[in-house]
Motif scaffolding. Structure first.
Motif, PDB file in Angstrom:
ATOM      1  N   ALA A  79       0.818  -1.213   0.000  1.00  0.00           N
ATOM      2  CA  ALA A  79       0.000   0.000   0.000  1.00  0.00           C
ATOM      3  C   ALA A  79       0.854   1.267   0.000  1.00  0.00           C
ATOM      4  N   CYS A  80       1.987   1.227   0.724  1.00  0.00           N
ATOM      5  CA  CYS A  80       2.798   2.438   0.824  1.00  0.00           C
ATOM      6  C   CYS A  80       4.228   2.115   1.178  1.00  0.00           C
ATOM      7  N   LEU A  81       5.102   3.029   0.804  1.00  0.00           N
ATOM      8  CA  LEU A  81       6.480   3.053   1.259  1.00  0.00           C
ATOM      9  C   LEU A  81       6.560   4.165   2.292  1.00  0.00           C
ATOM     10  N   VAL A  83       5.010   7.838   1.589  1.00  0.00           N
ATOM     11  CA  VAL A  83       4.773   8.555   2.839  1.00  0.00           C
ATOM     12  C   VAL A  83       6.120   8.985   3.397  1.00  0.00           C
ATOM     13  N   LEU A  84       6.324  10.273   3.550  1.00  0.00           N
ATOM     14  CA  LEU A  84       7.553  10.787   4.154  1.00  0.00           C
ATOM     15  C   LEU A  84       7.300  11.106   5.625  1.00  0.00           C
ATOM     16  N   ASP A  85       8.076  10.482   6.485  1.00  0.00           N
ATOM     17  CA  ASP A  85       8.026  10.775   7.918  1.00  0.00           C
ATOM     18  C   ASP A  85       8.958  11.968   8.169  1.00  0.00           C
ATOM     19  N   GLU A  86       8.363  13.113   8.484  1.00  0.00           N
ATOM     20  CA  GLU A  86       9.123  14.351   8.715  1.00  0.00           C
ATOM     21  C   GLU A  86       9.153  14.722  10.199  1.00  0.00           C
ATOM     22  N   LEU A 105       1.733  11.535   1.073  1.00  0.00           N
ATOM     23  CA  LEU A 105       1.378  11.894   2.442  1.00  0.00           C
ATOM     24  C   LEU A 105       2.663  12.161   3.211  1.00  0.00           C
ATOM     25  N   SER A 106       2.592  13.013   4.221  1.00  0.00           N
ATOM     26  CA  SER A 106       3.742  13.238   5.083  1.00  0.00           C
ATOM     27  C   SER A 106       3.268  13.519   6.494  1.00  0.00           C
TER      28      SER A 106
END
Length: 443
Positions: A202-204, A234-237, A259-260
């Motif tokens: 579903a996502c990276l 998805v970027l984890d910021e 998404l982030s």
């Protein structure tokens, strides 16, 4: 500042901290509300209990003074009790903090966030990073109708929820999770993973950068692979947001995620985090989508007015005062100074400073060049004796050049002790039992 001794005896001036640590363990599992704050992360008997902080300085319950790094696990980016943030919070508290309907500050804060992070089209606030990243995973699964999640295995933490914790050593109480992993900086490995499992992913989810900068073309390649295989990026910021740039690592590197998630520095110590992203995806958790609804984020305290006021003040300060530039300048000074004194002491290949200048960590290597908890313990021990509280070398904007220079002096003394320990091969003789990794199966 603690008074040390050549025998390494723990100073009596930490007696109140030791007593309160014992009290904490009797009342709270682990003695802290975050594993990274546990007293097992510090030399034995040398985990100070903090009473107050101002700027980049903190005082413990015994009255000892420290220059502090890694403030609030990287959350207090502007410094403790920052006047602009406190003024904004006080003003909102006078008006009430939580109501049965939204307040205008929710719209104001959302507009401010989307102006600051222009790669996003919608945002929803919550209280902690795990809720934001798990909401991103839930959205991705609903949007793609897939169940697997692929995380970057070289990055230490994404959530307290099962989909991530099930991939660590602390799996007690967690069923097997549909989570896979890929290495950072290796497009071929990610491509192979997606070729094999892409129809189910579903996502990276990943940070744009941590200790190392992204190789040329890497983030663009990740974006292209996600698009090719129909999964979300998805970027984890949580860490990179406002430290790399006001617009986050995505703004600095020119990458647009689906998404982030943001947190930590967003509130300068106040509890606020955010999930942001493309409108068509975010609306799945709203009231105006024709698709099946997603239970996205619904938190009683997610939009407390004072936390949103803090976030707005932080965003304004980071933009107007170019905080990321200041963090990098301070980090550059610290990195250079630590390297110089480590080399001068003969431990330049054993005490290393790594990472982006705004987010520095240190590595402690043994006589064979291997990472060592024992030598980390010794290094932390000597820093504490010198009045430096530094589980990392992550800077805040409140540090002065004098603070950094004082830190370098303390590191120089620590490196001399480190050199002696390398020669005798007995780091634990002075510092006691080693600190422990957070993710481990048993206490």
């Amino acid at each position: 500042m603690l008074e040390g001794s050549s025998t390494g005896v723990v100073p009596a001036s930490l007696s109140r901290s030791r007593a309160i640590n014992e009290r904490l363990h009797q009342l709270i599992p682990g003695g802290a509300h975050t594993y990274a704050k546990g007293d097992d992360q510090f030399p034995e008997g040398m985990a100070p209990v903090i009473s107050r902080g101002r700027g980049a300085h903190v005082w413990d319950v015994d009255g000892n003074f420290y220059v502090e790094y890694g403030s609030g696990l990287r959350s207090v980016v502007l410094g403790h009790a920052h006047p602009r943030v406190l003024d904004a919070v006080r003003a909102q508290l006078e008006l009430g903090s939580n109501f049965v309907r939204p307040t205008v500050i929710e719209a104001d804060a959302a507009e401010r966030f989307l102006t600051t992070v222009p790669t996003a089209e919608m945002v929803k606030f919550t209280k902690n990073g795990s809720d934001a990243t798990t909401a991103a995973v839930r959205l991705a699964r609903a949007h793609t109708d897939r169940s697997l999640v692929a995380i970057c295995r070289d990055q230490p933490f994404f959530s307290t929820d099962d989909w991530f914790i099930g991939t660590t050593a602390m799996t007690a109480g967690i069923p097997e999770q549909p989570t896979m992993s890929f290495p950072y900086g290796n497009l071929s490995a990610l491509s192979d993973l997606l070729d094999q499992h892409g129809h189910d992913i579903a996502c990276l989810i990943m940070e744009a950068a941590t200790v190392t900068e992204p190789p040329p073309g890497y983030l663009e390649g990740v974006r292209a692979l996600a698009d090719r295989h129909g999964c979300l990026l998805v970027l984890d910021e949580m860490i990179t947001g406002f430290r790399w740039a006001a617009s986050g690592a995505q703004g600095l590197y020119g990458i647009v995620p689906d998404l982030s998630t943001f947190g930590k520095a967003l509130g300068n110590g106040f509890a606020v985090s955010a999930l942001a992203g493309r409108r068509e995806i975010m609306e799945r958790g709203g009231l105006r989508s024709s698709h099946e609804r997603v239970f996205l984020l619904s938190t009683t305290h997610g939009a407390e007015t004072h936390a949103l006021a803090a976030a707005m003040a932080v965003m304004d300060t980071c933009v107007e005062e170019e905080v990321a530039t200041r963090l990098n300048n301070l980090g550059d000074r610290l990195r250079s100074g630590v390297h110089q004194v480590a080399v001068a002491a003969g431990v330049g290949e054993h005490v290393l400073v790594r990472g982006r200048s705004s987010n520095l960590v240190f590595a402690t290597l043994d006589q064979h060049g291997n990472p060592s908890q024992e030598y980390r313990t010794l290094f932390l021990h000597e820093l504490l004796l010198g009045g430096v509280l530094a589980p990392s070398f992550v800077v805040s904007a409140a540090l002065t050049e004098a603070d950094v220079d004082r830190t370098i002096e303390v590191v120089a003394n620590a490196c001399a002790v480190y050199k002696d320990a390398l020669e005798t091969g007995e780091p634990g003789k002075r510092a006691g039992r080693p600190v422990k990794p957070v993710f481990r199966r048993y206490a």
